[in-house]
Write a protein that holds these residues in place. Structure first.
Motif, short mmCIF file in Angstrom:
data_model
loop_
_atom_site.label_atom_id
_atom_site.label_comp_id
_atom_site.label_asym_id
_atom_site.label_seq_id
_atom_site.Cartn_x
_atom_site.Cartn_y
_atom_site.Cartn_z
N ARG A 1 6.22 3.75 -8.26
CA ARG A 1 4.77 3.85 -8.45
C ARG A 1 4.48 3.73 -9.94
O ARG A 1 5.20 4.28 -10.76
CB ARG A 1 4.25 5.18 -7.94
CG ARG A 1 4.41 5.33 -6.45
CD ARG A 1 3.74 6.61 -5.95
NE ARG A 1 3.97 6.77 -4.52
CZ ARG A 1 3.24 6.23 -3.57
NH1 ARG A 1 2.19 5.49 -3.89
NH2 ARG A 1 3.52 6.42 -2.30
N GLU A 2 3.44 2.99 -10.26
CA GLU A 2 3.02 2.87 -11.65
C GLU A 2 1.80 3.75 -11.85
O GLU A 2 0.83 3.66 -11.08
CB GLU A 2 2.71 1.41 -11.98
CG GLU A 2 3.94 0.53 -11.93
CD GLU A 2 3.65 -0.91 -12.33
OE1 GLU A 2 2.53 -1.20 -12.80
OE2 GLU A 2 4.55 -1.73 -12.16
N PRO A 3 1.84 4.63 -12.86
CA PRO A 3 0.72 5.53 -13.10
C PRO A 3 -0.61 4.76 -13.23
O PRO A 3 -0.67 3.73 -13.89
CB PRO A 3 1.07 6.22 -14.42
CG PRO A 3 2.56 6.10 -14.51
CD PRO A 3 2.91 4.80 -13.83
N GLY A 4 -1.62 5.26 -12.52
CA GLY A 4 -2.94 4.65 -12.58
C GLY A 4 -3.13 3.43 -11.70
O GLY A 4 -4.23 2.88 -11.62
N MET A 5 -2.08 2.99 -11.01
CA MET A 5 -2.16 1.82 -10.14
C MET A 5 -1.99 2.27 -8.69
O MET A 5 -1.22 3.17 -8.41
CB MET A 5 -1.07 0.80 -10.48
CG MET A 5 -1.09 0.31 -11.92
SD MET A 5 -2.55 -0.62 -12.33
CE MET A 5 -2.22 -2.14 -11.49
N GLN A 6 -2.71 1.61 -7.79
CA GLN A 6 -2.56 1.93 -6.37
C GLN A 6 -1.33 1.25 -5.79
O GLN A 6 -0.91 0.21 -6.27
CB GLN A 6 -3.80 1.47 -5.60
CG GLN A 6 -5.03 2.26 -5.94
CD GLN A 6 -6.19 1.90 -5.02
OE1 GLN A 6 -6.07 1.03 -4.17
NE2 GLN A 6 -7.30 2.58 -5.21
N GLY A 7 -0.78 1.84 -4.77
CA GLY A 7 0.33 1.23 -4.05
C GLY A 7 1.67 1.46 -4.71
O GLY A 7 1.82 2.24 -5.64
N ALA B 1 0.82 -1.21 0.00
CA ALA B 1 0.00 0.00 0.00
C ALA B 1 0.86 1.26 0.00
O ALA B 1 0.48 2.27 -0.58
CB ALA B 1 -0.94 0.00 1.21
N GLY B 2 2.02 1.20 0.64
CA GLY B 2 2.86 2.39 0.72
C GLY B 2 4.32 2.04 0.93
O GLY B 2 4.67 0.88 1.16
N GLU B 3 5.17 3.08 0.86
CA GLU B 3 6.61 2.87 0.99
C GLU B 3 7.01 2.30 2.34
O GLU B 3 7.90 1.46 2.42
CB GLU B 3 7.34 4.20 0.76
CG GLU B 3 7.29 4.66 -0.69
CD GLU B 3 8.14 5.89 -0.92
OE1 GLU B 3 9.18 6.05 -0.25
OE2 GLU B 3 7.76 6.69 -1.79
#
Length: 71
Positions: free
Chosen positions: A47-53, A21-23
């Motif tokens: 982070r991948e654009p458009g993807m969560q987490g 979910a996060g770093e």
């Protein structure tokens, strides 16, 4: 990302892709893995654009124990 043959050319060598979910969570997982096996350490997260987490990749040699597993 491409996995190079050198990273898995012997039994016991693995590539682990982490999604969290996060770093903070990703770094905690990598730190724990480092305690059990010889790893590439705390790797940068992306982070991948458009993807969560966030995502990270860790290289590990499960034949070699980390400091916590050796104790």
């Amino acid at each position: 990302m491409k996995i190079d043959a050198q990273h898995i050319d012997e039994p016991g060598l693995v590539v682990l892709d982490i999604t969290a979910a996060g770093e903070t969570t990703a770094h905690a997982v990598m730190a724990e893995l480092e305690q059990w096996w010889a790893t590439s350490g705390i790797m940068p997260v992306r982070r991948e654009p458009g993807m969560q987490g966030v995502k990270a990749r860790v290289y590990a040699d499960i034949r070699r124990r980390g400091p916590a597993a050796s104790a």
